[in-house]
Structure formats: C-alpha cells, structure tokens
Write a protein that holds these residues in place. Structure first.
Motif, PDB file in Angstrom:
ATOM      1  N   VAL A  34      25.413  41.047  33.588  1.00  0.00           N
ATOM      2  CA  VAL A  34      24.662  41.729  32.807  1.00  0.00           C
ATOM      3  C   VAL A  34      23.081  42.091  33.078  1.00  0.00           C
ATOM      4  O   VAL A  34      22.626  43.051  32.752  1.00  0.00           O
ATOM      5  CB  VAL A  34      24.853  40.977  31.137  1.00  0.00           C
ATOM      6  CG1 VAL A  34      23.999  41.840  30.313  1.00  0.00           C
ATOM      7  CG2 VAL A  34      26.304  41.226  30.812  1.00  0.00           C
ATOM      8  N   VAL A  35      22.644  41.089  33.404  1.00  0.00           N
ATOM      9  CA  VAL A  35      21.032  41.174  33.767  1.00  0.00           C
ATOM     10  C   VAL A  35      20.867  42.058  34.840  1.00  0.00           C
ATOM     11  O   VAL A  35      19.952  42.797  34.951  1.00  0.00           O
ATOM     12  CB  VAL A  35      20.630  39.673  33.969  1.00  0.00           C
ATOM     13  CG1 VAL A  35      19.049  39.718  34.669  1.00  0.00           C
ATOM     14  CG2 VAL A  35      20.570  38.787  32.724  1.00  0.00           C
ATOM     15  N   LEU A  77      22.744  44.591  35.669  1.00  0.00           N
ATOM     16  CA  LEU A  77      23.197  45.891  35.474  1.00  0.00           C
ATOM     17  C   LEU A  77      21.941  46.575  34.509  1.00  0.00           C
ATOM     18  O   LEU A  77      21.696  47.495  34.718  1.00  0.00           O
ATOM     19  CB  LEU A  77      24.512  45.996  34.773  1.00  0.00           C
ATOM     20  CG  LEU A  77      25.671  45.792  35.397  1.00  0.00           C
ATOM     21  CD1 LEU A  77      26.875  45.696  34.577  1.00  0.00           C
ATOM     22  CD2 LEU A  77      26.013  46.680  36.479  1.00  0.00           C
ATOM     23  N   GLY A  78      21.584  45.436  33.619  1.00  0.00           N
ATOM     24  CA  GLY A  78      20.195  45.900  32.893  1.00  0.00           C
ATOM     25  C   GLY A  78      18.984  46.466  33.970  1.00  0.00           C
ATOM     26  O   GLY A  78      18.180  47.149  33.409  1.00  0.00           O
ATOM     27  N   ALA A  79      18.806  45.572  34.736  1.00  0.00           N
ATOM     28  CA  ALA A  79      17.586  45.546  35.729  1.00  0.00           C
ATOM     29  C   ALA A  79      17.921  46.911  36.193  1.00  0.00           C
ATOM     30  O   ALA A  79      16.905  47.854  36.537  1.00  0.00           O
ATOM     31  CB  ALA A  79      17.443  44.525  36.624  1.00  0.00           C
ATOM     32  N   ALA A 109      19.542  49.456  35.253  1.00  0.00           N
ATOM     33  CA  ALA A 109      19.522  50.721  34.452  1.00  0.00           C
ATOM     34  C   ALA A 109      18.075  50.899  34.052  1.00  0.00           C
ATOM     35  O   ALA A 109      17.549  51.959  34.140  1.00  0.00           O
ATOM     36  CB  ALA A 109      20.193  50.464  33.236  1.00  0.00           C
ATOM     37  N   ALA A 110      17.164  49.834  33.995  1.00  0.00           N
ATOM     38  CA  ALA A 110      15.858  49.766  33.775  1.00  0.00           C
ATOM     39  C   ALA A 110      14.908  50.617  35.081  1.00  0.00           C
ATOM     40  O   ALA A 110      14.170  51.448  34.567  1.00  0.00           O
ATOM     41  CB  ALA A 110      15.071  48.687  33.471  1.00  0.00           C
TER      42      ALA A 110
END
Length: 239
Positions: free
Chosen positions: A8-9, A11-13, A15-16
């Motif tokens: 999740v981290v 993927l979030g990075a 996406a950011a």
C-alpha cells in the motif's frame, strides 16, 4: 499483513509521484501561457515573450508569430522636464522657432564715388634746350579748360598737364598732373602719353605715342588742343 502495508505504501508513493509529475507539467504549461500575458516593454517597443520579436507598443499581435500581445505593464514614461536655472547675465530669449526676424527696411543711399587716385607719373628727363633746326610750333586751345590757349613749344620737350611744374598747365580736373609730352627729335614732333588716368586721343584715337602733324587734334580730359607747326618748306610749296 506487513507485506500488504508495504504494498500500500509503495502504491501510494507511486501515485503521489505520478500526481506530482502531472501537476508539474500543468504548472509549466500554465505558467508559459500566463507568462505570455506579461510582455517586456522597452520605451516604445514591446518584446514578444513567445518568439522575442520587438514590436511597437500599439501593435495588438506579434508581427512575427501573430500571438496576441496583452499589455500587462505600461511603458515607463520619460522623466519630467526640469528647466535649467538661467545663467546670470544671459537674457531670456524666446525659442528659436518662434523668433521672427524682420528684414531692415531698404534705404536708398546716395552713391558716393571714390576720389580718383592717380598713379604717380614716371620720372621724365626733360630737355631744356631748343634744337637749332626745330621749327616754330604751338598748341592752340579749342575746347574745355584749354580754350583760348596758344602755347608756343620753346623746348625740345614740352610737358602738358594739370600740375604747376608742367610747361603747359591746363586747369581741368580730368587732366592728370602730367598728362602728355610733346618731344622734338630727328626733325619730327612726337606725342607721348605719361600714363595718364584717362588717356590721350589724337584725332579721336587713343594713343600712347604718336607722331604729330600740323592740324592734329589732341583730346585729353574735357579739353581739346590742336597742334600747329610752321615749316618754311611747306610755305614755299604753298601748303
């Protein structure tokens, strides 16, 4: 569970990062368009921010790329004119373009003639002798100041002019001080002009030197004289 959190981290990075790249692209694109609304003005010229072409400030679009030129910043006006303090002793004259110079009225002045300047007569070696073969000769006045004269030629050289040193003095202002010389030589009489200012005429012809015959008319200044000679041989021939 830990693997799910890490996923999740990540993927979030990602996406950011993707969102940041998109925002950065939009920022540069929008900033270029917005910067276009801020043209740089140099006096009466404005620079196109798109192609750099200098255009007149009154132009609505770039003369090169045809992009509109919104004038966000006004041209810098020139500094106000500050008159200089007048220098002490200098009059305040009106501007040159408003100064009207009127010509002075024309006046008819009388024409003043310069006095006649005569060159000094050349030195003349006058013979004060009378040759034994010299016939009787004289000058008769027939006009002007010489009218009434009958001057006998007593010497081999007889000077005629206005000066008192002349043998024959003529009171004519147009006659030079030493006007002409009558000389007897080699059995003949000759006239020689003495560089007079107005010249000497014999029988109407202006001459510098001329042999004289009985009855020749000599004109000089406003005066007229006739040369006369009494030759015994002419009387014997009935002339």
């Amino acid at each position: 569970m830990g693997t799910l959190i890490i996923l999740v981290v990540v993927l979030g990075a990602l996406a950011a990062l993707l969102i940041g790249v998109v925002l950065l692209y939009l920022y540069f694109r929008t900033g270029r368009e917005e910067g276009y609304d801020e043209p740089v003005i140099y006096g009466n010229l404005v620079q196109c921010p798109a192609c750099g072409t200098m255009n007149p400030t009154e132009a609505a679009a770039c003369l090169n790329c045809r992009r509109p030129l919104p004038h966000a910043r006004a041209a810098i006006p020139p500094p106000p004119y500050v008159p200089r303090a007048p220098v002490y002793g200098t009059p305040n004259l009106p501007p040159v373009n408003t100064l009207q110079v009127r010509p002075a009225p024309r006046q008819n002045h009388p024409v003043v003639q310069a006095p006649e300047v005569q060159a000094p007569a050349p030195p003349v070696n006058l013979s004060r002798e009378r040759p034994p073969d010299m016939p009787l000769a004289w000058l008769e006045g027939h006009g002007g100041a010489a009218l009434g004269h009958r001057d006998v030629l007593r010497y081999a050289d007889v000077l005629v002019g206005r000066s008192s040193v002349c043998d024959v003095q003529i009171a004519d202002p147009k006659v030079s001080r030493r006007h002409f010389l009558v000389r007897y030589a080699n059995g003949q009489f000759f006239l020689q002009d003495q560089q007079s200012s107005r010249g000497t005429k014999v029988n109407g012809e202006k001459v510098l030197a001329r042999r004289l015959e009985d009855g020749d008319q000599i004109a000089f200044g406003d005066s007229l004289m006739v040369f006369r000679v009494d030759r015994p041989e002419q009387r014997a021939n009935g002339n």
